[in-house]
Structure formats: structure tokens, C-alpha cells
Motif scaffolding. Structure first.
Motif, PDB file in Angstrom:
ATOM      1  N   VAL A 134       0.850  -1.187   0.000  1.00 31.34           N
ATOM      2  CA  VAL A 134       0.000   0.000   0.000  1.00 31.34           C
ATOM      3  C   VAL A 134       0.885   1.237   0.000  1.00 31.34           C
ATOM      4  CG1 VAL A 134      -1.877   1.208   1.207  1.00 31.34           C
ATOM      5  CG2 VAL A 134      -1.629  -1.278   1.469  1.00 31.34           C
ATOM      6  N   THR A 135       0.540   2.189  -0.861  1.00 34.55           N
ATOM      7  CA  THR A 135       1.266   3.457  -0.843  1.00 34.55           C
ATOM      8  C   THR A 135       0.402   4.482  -0.129  1.00 34.55           C
ATOM      9  OG1 THR A 135       2.287   2.919  -2.942  1.00 34.55           O
ATOM     10  CG2 THR A 135       2.382   5.228  -2.252  1.00 34.55           C
ATOM     11  N   GLN A 136       0.954   5.101   0.897  1.00 29.60           N
ATOM     12  CA  GLN A 136       0.165   6.090   1.642  1.00 29.60           C
ATOM     13  C   GLN A 136       1.038   7.291   1.974  1.00 29.60           C
ATOM     14  OE1 GLN A 136      -2.774   4.749   4.736  1.00 29.60           O
ATOM     15  NE2 GLN A 136      -1.576   6.158   5.973  1.00 29.60           N
ATOM     16  N   GLU A 137       0.607   8.452   1.526  1.00 32.17           N
ATOM     17  CA  GLU A 137       1.352   9.695   1.738  1.00 32.17           C
ATOM     18  C   GLU A 137       2.823   9.506   1.399  1.00 32.17           C
ATOM     19  OE1 GLU A 137       0.474  11.149   5.631  1.00 32.17           O
ATOM     20  OE2 GLU A 137      -1.705  10.933   5.330  1.00 32.17           O
ATOM     21  N   GLY A 138       3.095   8.896   0.262  1.00 31.85           N
ATOM     22  CA  GLY A 138       4.468   8.757  -0.222  1.00 31.85           C
ATOM     23  C   GLY A 138       5.228   7.562   0.342  1.00 31.85           C
ATOM     24  N   ALA A 139       4.732   7.008   1.433  1.00 34.35           N
ATOM     25  CA  ALA A 139       5.439   5.875   2.045  1.00 34.35           C
ATOM     26  C   ALA A 139       4.912   4.551   1.490  1.00 34.35           C
ATOM     27  CB  ALA A 139       5.261   5.900   3.556  1.00 34.35           C
ATOM     28  N   THR A 140       5.782   3.561   1.418  1.00 30.68           N
ATOM     29  CA  THR A 140       5.354   2.230   1.007  1.00 30.68           C
ATOM     30  C   THR A 140       5.150   1.374   2.251  1.00 30.68           C
ATOM     31  OG1 THR A 140       6.526   2.372  -1.077  1.00 30.68           O
ATOM     32  CG2 THR A 140       5.961   0.156  -0.301  1.00 30.68           C
ATOM     33  N   LEU A 141       3.964   0.811   2.350  1.00 28.81           N
ATOM     34  CA  LEU A 141       3.609  -0.035   3.490  1.00 28.81           C
ATOM     35  C   LEU A 141       3.400  -1.460   2.993  1.00 28.81           C
ATOM     36  CD1 LEU A 141       0.773   2.259   4.920  1.00 28.81           C
ATOM     37  CD2 LEU A 141       3.190   2.238   5.607  1.00 28.81           C
ATOM     38  N   LEU A 142       3.845  -2.405   3.779  1.00 30.63           N
ATOM     39  CA  LEU A 142       3.503  -3.799   3.521  1.00 30.63           C
ATOM     40  C   LEU A 142       2.616  -4.248   4.667  1.00 30.63           C
ATOM     41  CD1 LEU A 142       7.014  -5.267   2.546  1.00 30.63           C
ATOM     42  CD2 LEU A 142       5.307  -4.143   1.090  1.00 30.63           C
ATOM     43  N   VAL A 143       1.437  -4.718   4.334  1.00 31.91           N
ATOM     44  CA  VAL A 143       0.522  -5.169   5.391  1.00 31.91           C
ATOM     45  C   VAL A 143       0.429  -6.692   5.310  1.00 31.91           C
ATOM     46  CG1 VAL A 143      -1.690  -4.805   6.515  1.00 31.91           C
ATOM     47  CG2 VAL A 143      -0.762  -3.034   4.990  1.00 31.91           C
ATOM     48  N   THR A 144       0.922  -7.345   6.328  1.00 31.41           N
ATOM     49  CA  THR A 144       0.907  -8.811   6.362  1.00 31.41           C
ATOM     50  C   THR A 144      -0.323  -9.292   7.127  1.00 31.41           C
ATOM     51  OG1 THR A 144       1.949  -9.172   8.509  1.00 31.41           O
ATOM     52  CG2 THR A 144       3.424  -8.634   6.680  1.00 31.41           C
TER      53      THR A 144
END
Lengths: 332, 332, 332, 332
Positions: free
Chosen positions: C26-36
Motif C-alpha cells: 500500500v502506498t500512503q502519503e508517499g510511504a510504502t507499506l507492507l501489510v501482512t
């Protein structure tokens, strides 16, 4: 936590330990048990010399828990036994309310004819309106007892509030605690010291956890003759009066050591579904069913819609025998 | 109101009447039916010459109502029939999810060995979290169909949303509409024009009235091969996953003309109770049960707690045969 | 577990890590998140160099959890904002169904007169019967959009199934996902890639856990403009249509980072209680209410009993302003 | 049917009529009323000469029905009034259980400081387990009464079963009938002859119809000082302890003539939500709220999770005053 004391512990010492551990003292089959809040998981090492066995419990389902006593507790009345090593399932039949001598005698005769052991009949009716038939009270109870004697049947009636508990204990073979009365500590505690089996009905808004904990009030009072009765819970579905919780029955069968009886009549509230539901109940392999039957359901003073007539009940009873055999149960 | 038109009414006239009466036009066994909103209770005398019969309905349960067609509608797939004049009850077994070729072939082999006609397996899983196993999708569906062909079984899988309805129609013998999808008009209407039986699951928050009305979407689309499946409703009790509503099943059996199947596995959510509940379901005299079984439940990718292993399933199936016989049913 | 990657991690590496961890990217406010899956609580030390921050979660409520992002996410449409640092509460008014140009224009004019920003109107109606009014569909949606343009209002309508999701995205300012559609993954995933706010209604049989997990489908698709809407749950009480769950609203307010809107009209189902309930909702300090109003409720084609008339709505709106001020909120 | 007799009807004749009509005789504000089962809709013409007015009722909600007496009945204790022509809403505060003299005196002092009229405190606790704190009983009740006298407050405590009803009547200003005791006819009938207001709590599994019918037991006993208290119903949602039924409160406000009080503390079961819910309750325009507060919630012997501390309660009370003003109510 259930602490089983050694046989040589004195009464005084037992009382001392009970106080120290905030425990209720219970005598069961000759052994002295201290039942503490389940939040207590360990005991002071100073007490260990007095202790025979300890059962640590996750919740306040304690005396009813299979890890304390496996199998089903045996419950007896008259010549009848359910639970224990028996495979008996009892069919308790009779009208919703005792309405007259003639009516209850007809019901009793039907039970005798079919070889059924136990007759039901409501005397103190927990009606939700003050303006409707409230039951015959003690007069009805005496008629019920008379019918039982005449036709050689055991009888059961329901306690609605604590004002008539003594009358019910005196005149019945099994004390039924009603769904609306099952949180009443006065009743539960009195049942705990009674010398008769107690059929405890689940409230229609009562969780299984609370239901079994209500049984703990009776068990911890010293009476281990407790039968759990599921009779339908209240759900969003209103085409039927209540929803018979057979998932809950499966849970109680597996997670407690108490016999389980089911009440399909009150659950569905309509006679058309009672035969199928009763067969389903017996197929569950539980200890019995309560089924309402009336000589003339159309004129019944309460729950007219859900009572079978004598022919319907007779047909149903015969089919229940077939289902019982298919699952290895014996009807009494 | 259901209006059955005379045979000689022209197509154009039927359409004219349907428009005038806000009715849906349904062809059933050669007859043309106009189904109006149930609020409409009378018709214009000018239309009477075109009318063969009229069924006035109290609610929008119309085509499914026994006063329109009594008995149970017959539903067929492969060599199998339920409802109608048969006394068949189907046992549909298989894993919660199709996980691999090896797994679904093992399940299929078990069904064949036991003489069971129909294999289930989820491919599109309606999981409540985006972060867990979502099913194998079309790949799983093809494995299921392959297993069916290899072991000579009919197969069924669940539609979760309308994006894969065509795939399910193509590859299965029975289309299952899931509990979470049963209000989806796109799915229901597409099922109405499909040439295959539809097993419609009741939503866990769905009233019996709404449930049967969902079936009316399919029936009024022209597909009369609809099976109702009760699979547990959501109540205050959480010791079990859902509450199997057998009072509701009794209602559906009595108040509709559609075959009824029950799903004890999803209802209780724990394998320990599935055998007793399954026996109770069969004792109800309904048209079948869905039971989850997995070669190795402990490693199942979904609903691990509620799936039986092969031995448990085999034992259960044998006992179901005894119960079925006791109530005059024949397992297929 | 939510893993926030360092800014210098390449796209290829992020994809590699996502695959290894069964994570959604997921990309949120420029940051890349990985949701496991939340069951994963630790990561391989080999990945640590790529990780900026880690949020370990107890359940699959992850992106919506306040421990990941505290406060309320800001949601914007037109000139309107709720959540974030605003104290705005939106009143969304309008008829249950768009029925005609005249009707929806009257409703729109009322909103404009009262200074209300957003107009509702159902076009695709999730009716439970096939025989009743099903909504005007795309025609209604175009009328709604036209009314919005003419009276300078934002508009919202409900998606009932995935067949018309693109039309709703095109013509509205907020996409409403209906109570009966909220488990539909096709809809939720499409909303996740839409560039518009989504008002997600809680199913009437849906737990709070499942409800927020449905929002996770949208959030994990990349759309963080999600509003939760409680609209009444189904309980044993049937004197009112549903039971508005304000305890649940308090839970959502406290345990998620998503704005909360309440729908008293659908909850109670009767106009007499809507004003008191609406005031109660606003006093909860949440982000808004949906209230149904119709130029002439008696002739409404759906939900006639619960819609206010214009005068009742006007009086209510004025009193809502007083309550809003008392709890420090500003109505928009 | 409620039959209001003419003033000149003799006692003997009234009794004769009551018997003939299966009616309960009630004296209210000097008038003699006969309340028959609601199923009786007409009277024998021979009785008409004795009748002043007749109120035909659809259900057994009769004395509580607005068509018999519109507006809200006035209920008084000490210098306090709710209902009638007042716009008063009472805030009843205090701990879940009376635990010690020091604790209840601290609570009483807080009420006095804030200008609150009435102090609550449980003495007979309807716990669901026999192994937990059961309340201080009569000792606690005497401490509560002492605190009331010292700080010039009215007091209220809950009757759990009929064994202690006389003690509660003697020592309190308002008798509270608990949610688990509200079907107990002994208690209800005794309240009907008591000379004190009764706050009747709705059972968590009780329909609104049954709830008001329980009030009819008290009203038909001659005590018209009855307050209805909604305290949360049991639903499928378990993230909160119960579900506060404000739709039900709206119904009771509209469809009965009895004052309504709400109990947000027991409903949600968690302190975090109590302030928002309490503001919502007051915004409903009802006659009061019950809020639990404890000098040190963490060590409370019952319901520790839901009690506010003194600072939280003080802040809440101040905000309740703002909300009350916004809806034209006056807190007492």
C-alpha cells in the motif's frame, strides 16, 4: 479452583481454609471440596499438606466442568435415572398449565398408556401480562401431585419466583426452575439444599456461560442432581417464538458433566414443528425432551398454539422410539 | 397475487397485462404466470377472461408458497433428485476450500467410496479480512470439476460476488449462493436464467421472510430449481460460531414448497459438535446436509476448527444412514 | 503487521518483500507499506535493513487502527472536510429513493436553503422483494447528479451490487456501499482504487470487527478516504426496525482512525423517533448523520414510514445546530 | 380495556363488575378503574350505567398507554420530580457496589458537591457466579442510607430477588428492580403496593412489549410512580458488553406515559464510551441517566472496567449540563 481435601482434615481446619481462600465448601460423595473463585490459580504452600487433589479452572464453570468430573452426572427420581452409565432419555409430557382435575387426569392417563415416566404441568405461570391467566397455583400443584399418584407417575412443575419454592419442593419429584427465574439467587440457593433433582431452564437471553454458572449456585450448595434444559433463545427471527439452540446443546453436552434436556415446544411455539424438532432433539443423543400435550389444545388457557393433541403426541412418541434406537438411546 | 393465464392468451396480451399489473412474467411447466406485488389483491374485471387461476398472497412469498404449489418442488442434478415425490436426502461433503489437486482428489475419493453423490469445495472465499487466504479462484474451480469427473461426482461451489458467476455456472452442477451474497440482485437474477439448480444460503442476519423472498428473485426469473440452505444465524451466543436455526428449518419445511438443506459445520464452527448436529438435521426429515471434511483438518487454510477428518466423516455417514431410515429418508 | 519501508527501498525489492511476507503493498502519503496477515508478528532479520517502522497488530484491523495512525483520517469531497483536525459533522439529507426530477429538485432546494452541503438519494434499491419498486437506476442517478449541479451540492448514492459500481463512481461525490453489499469483495476492491471517498455501511448482522475489516479491503487497495456508517443492527426487538448501535459507534470512535457517520432513519424506521435519535447521534461527537426527508412522505415509493417532511427536517436541523455547539462540533 | 367507573358506584358493585369482567381493580387519583384483559373489547350493556369512560386497548399495555393518560406521569421523591410538567432530567451517580463506609461517603460527597440529588449503590449484587463478590447486603444498604442522610441525598439500590425486598423498601427513596429480576411477580406485586417510586430495569433479553407489561404489574397494583430504565440489550455484538437501545428509548418516550431513564454505564461496560453515550442519552430528551462512578475504579469489586473516576465524572456532568440546555432540559 476446586481443592479436594484429604479425608483426615478436620471440619474446623476445612472452614479455616475455606475462609482463607474465599472458598465455598461443598461435600460430594464423602469428600470435602473447597471451590474458590476461578481467578485463584495457586494455593499457599502452607495448605498443601491438607490437599488431596487440585483442579485449576479457567472460568467459574467448575463443579460442572468435565475436567473435574468426566462423563455425565447421574440424576435419579422415582425409579428413573438419566445420565451416569445409563443411555436413558426421558420424555416429559403434559400440558402447559394445569387447568382442571379432569384435564390433568387425562394427560396423566396418556403418559401411563405410553409408558412415559414423568408428567409436567405448570401451576405458577410466569405470564408477561398481569391481565391474563396466572395459573392455579397451589391448587393446581395438588392436582398435579394427585394425578401423579393415581397414575404412578413422577411429576415436575416450575418455580416462577421464590414465594412458592417450598410448595414446589414438597409436591414434585423434580423442581423446575423457569427461564425467567434462573438468575434468582434465593431460588438457586434453596435448590442447592433441596434433596430433589433440579431441572434448570436456560433464560432466553442467557449465555451458555451464565447458564452453567447458575447451575454452579445449585451444585455449590451441595445438590449435584442438576439437569440443564435448553428451551430456545431470543433472536432476530420472529416467525418462530424462539430459536432452539442445538449448537448450544452440543456445547453443553461436550463441555459440562450435567445431563441435558431440550424443550422444543416452547422453542418454536407452534405445534406444526414440534414433531420434527423433537426427533432432532432425540437424535442429538441428549438426556431427554419436554413436550407439551393437551387434551384439547384449542381451548388451552396458555400456549394454545404449541401444544399437541393426544393423537399427535402418541404418533410422535412412537417415532421418537425409532430415532432413539438409531442413536443408541433408550426412552423412559 | 399469482395470475395463471389461460393457454390461449397471446404473448402480446400477456405482456400487456403484465405491464398493467406491474407484474413479473414467469413461464412454468408451460403455463404463463403473472406475479404482481402481493399488495395487489384484486384484478380489473376486464382481465378476467384471460385468467385461468388466481392465487392471492399475503406477502411477497409467492411462487415459493405452498398455497401456490403444495409439496416440495423437485430439484435434479446428474442422476440425483431431491424433493418431489422422492424421500431422498443428499449428503454433500468436501473441504471448506479447494487447496490443491491432491487434497480435492482425496476428498472426492472418499465421497465415491461412501457412495455419496455430490462434492463441495470453496474456490472464491468470502473471507472477512483482506490479509488471509482468499481461495484459489478459477484454478480451484477447475480442480474441483476435474475431481468430479474423475470420481463421477456432481460438484458445487459458492458464488461470492457477481464477478465470477459465469465461471461457477460453467463448471459446477449446483450453483451455491453464499450467505454474504444472497441479497445480491445481480447474482440472484443471473441464477434465475441459469439452467442449473441453485443452493441459496440464508444470510446469518437474514429473516426467514427475506430469505424466501431472495428465492423469489430466482423463481420469478424462471428457474424453479431452488434449494434453501440454513447455515446458522448470528445470535448473542458466541461459544459456538453461529446458532443453527432448526425452528427456522421447520418453518421453511412447512411454509414453502422448496427443498431445505442444512449446514451444521458452518453453524457450530467446531468439529466436536458436527456429528450430533448432523444427526439432528437428518432427523428433521429435510432434503440434505452439507458437511465439511478435510484430509488433514489441522492444516486447513480456512475453517480448520470445524472440518471432520476422513475417519470421523465415515463414522458419521454410517450413523446418518441409521437416522435417515428411522425417519423414512434415503441418503444419496 | 504493518511494515513501513525506508524511502530508498526499490520497487522491485518492495515487491520481493511483499511476496515473502504474504503482504499487501500500500502506498500512503508517499510511504510504502507492507501489510501482512496479523498472525505474522515478527520479520526475518534479513529484511530489517529495509524497514523504517513496524506496527504489530493483534487482529486484522490494521490500517484503520489508531496505533498505526492516531486521530481521525481526514476525508474530503467538494469543499467539505470531515475528520482530521476539523470539528465538522456533516448532515446528509435527502429522500430514500430518487423518484422523479421534481421530487429530487425539491429535496436539493431544501438542502441549499438550510446550508447543507450534501444530498443523498437512492437509485439502485436493495429491496428484499422482486415484486416492489427497484429504484430508477441510472436514470435516477443522472437526476441526482443534475440536482447536485443545479443547487451546488455534493451527492451520494448507494451501490447495491457490482453491476453498477462504475456508474456510481462516475456520477457521485461520495460512493456509498450499502449494508447488504458490504461483504462484496468486487465492490470493496474497486472502491480501493477509486479516487473518491467511500461511505461504508455496516451490515445489520455484521460485527464491528468484520465491519472495520471490510474497510481494510478499501484501505489496503490504496484509498484512505473511508467513512464508517452505523445504520442499525438486527436484534430481537422488532417494535423498531433495527437497533441503532451507539455503543458500537463509541467503540469505532475510540478504536479506529476512521470518521464515523450515523443513520438514525434506517435504524428506527419510523419518523417519530428520528429527531430525538439524530440529536443523540450529534451529541456523540461523531462526523455526521444521514437523515431521510421527502417532500411528501406518505406517497414515497420506499421507506415511507421513516422519512421526515420538509418542515420536520428544518426544525430538526435547527435543533441539531444547538446540540452540535454544546459538544463543540460544527455542522456542514 | 380500562373502564373508569362513575364516582357513585359502590365498592360492592365495583367488585362485582371486576369479577364479571376478569378485571383488576385499580384506584387512581380518586377514580376506580377496572382493567380487563385487552382481548376484551366490549362490555355487557347491563354495566353501562356504571361506566364513566372506556379505553379500548390493542394490547396489555394499558395503564402505561398514552391513549389512557397522555404526557408523562409525574414521579416524585424527596424534593425531586421528573415527568409531569417538569423538564427535569435526573443524573443518578454512584458506585456499582457499596464496598465500605469510606467509599460510599466519598461518592456521596461528590454528588453533593456537584448538586446532584440522588446517589446509587448496589448492595445485593446479581452476580452470575457464586464464587465472586455478592455485595454487602443489608450492611451495605445501611451504609448507603447513612451516606444519603449525611449528605442530604436521596438513595436508590437494586432488588435482586424477593428475599430482601422489604429491606430495600425501608431504606431507599427509590426502589430499583434489576434487569434479572424484572419478571419476578412477587417483586412486581410488592412494588405495586409500596409507597415509593420504582425504577424498573429492562431485562437484557426483554422486548419492549414485555418490559412495559412488567410495569403494568406495578401500576395495576396501585403504584403509579414507575420509571422505565433501558440499560442495554444483548445482541450479537460483543466488543461492547451490551447494546444501548436508544431506538427503544424513542419508542418508550412516544408510546408510554412513563418517564424513561437510561443507563449507559452498564450498556457499554467500558468507561471510555460512557461520556459520549451519556451526552447522547441526555440529548434524547428523556428523564435521566444512571452513571457509575468510583473513587478508584481500578480496585472496584465489581464492574471495574465501566466506572468513571471522580474527575471524569465531574467533567462529564459539566458537559451534560450544556447538552441538557441545548435540548431544553434541566438537570437535577
Amino acid at each position: 479452583m476446586i481443592i479436594q481435601l484429604k479425608n483426615n482434615v478436620t471440619t474446623a481446619r476445612a472452614t479455616e481454609l475455606a475462609t482463607a481462600l474465599q472458598a465455598i465448601q461443598v461435600t460430594q460423595e464423602g469428600a470435602t471440596l473447597l471451590v474458590t473463585p476461578s481467578a485463584i490459580k495457586t494455593i499457599n504452600p502452607a495448605y498443601e499438606a491438607d490437599v488431596d487433589k487440585i483442579f485449576v479452572m479457567e472460568t467459574d464453570i467448575q463443579l460442572a466442568h468435565p475436567s473435574f468430573m468426566s462423563g455425565k452426572r447421574s440424576v435419579q427420581w422415582g425409579k428413573n435415572t438419566i445420565g451416569g452409565t445409563s443411555n436413558n432419555s426421558v420424555v416429559i409430557g403434559g400440558p402447559c398449565s394445569v387447568e382442571s382435575r379432569e384435564q390433568i387426569m387425562q394427560s396423566a392417563q396418556l403418559m401411563q398408556t405410553l409408558g412415559i415416566s414423568t408428567l409436567r404441568g405448570g401451576c405458577y405461570k410466569p405470564r408477561t401480562s398481569p391481565y391474563t391467566f396466572q395459573g392455579l397455583g397451589l391448587e393446581g400443584l395438588k392436582l398435579l401431585a394427585e394425578a401423579g399418584q393415581k397414575y404412578n407417575l413422577s411429576v415436575i412443575t416450575e418455580v416462577k419466583d421464590s414465594s412458592h419454592i417450598e410448595e414446589v419442593i414438597e409436591h414434585t419429584n423434580i423442581i423446575q426452575v423457569g427461564a425467567k427465574a434462573m438468575y434468582d439467587h434465593s431460588i438457586l440457593k434453596r435448590c442447592g439444599t433441596a434433596n430433589k433433582p433440579v431441572l434448570l431452564k436456560r433464560g432466553f437471553g442467557t449465555t451458555l456461560q451464565e447458564f452453567v454458572q447458575a447451575a454452579e449456585f445449585i451444585l455449590s450448595g451441595g445438590n449435584d442432581q442438576v439437569i440443564l434444559c435448553e428451551r430456545g433463545i431470543r433472536t432476530f427471527e420472529t416467525k418462530t417464538r424462539f430459536t432452539l439452540d442445538l449448537c448450544g446443546a452440543a456445547y453443553l453436552k461436550h463441555h459440562t458433566n450435567l445431563p441435558v434436556i431440550l424443550d422444543p415446544s416452547h422453542a418454536i411455539g407452534y405445534a406444526y414443528g414440534v414433531p420434527d424438532l423433537s426427533r432432532a432433539c432425540i437424535a442429538m443423543g441428549i438426556e431427554g425432551v419436554l413436550i407439551e400435550v393437551h387434551p384439547n389444545p384449542k381451548v388451552a388457557k396458555s400456549d394454545a398454539s404449541q401444544q399437541l393433541n393426544h393423537q399427535e403426541f402418541t404418533d410422535l412418541f412412537n417415532s421418537l422410539n425409532s430415532v432413539a434406537k438409531a442413536v443408541g438411546r433408550n426412552l423412559i
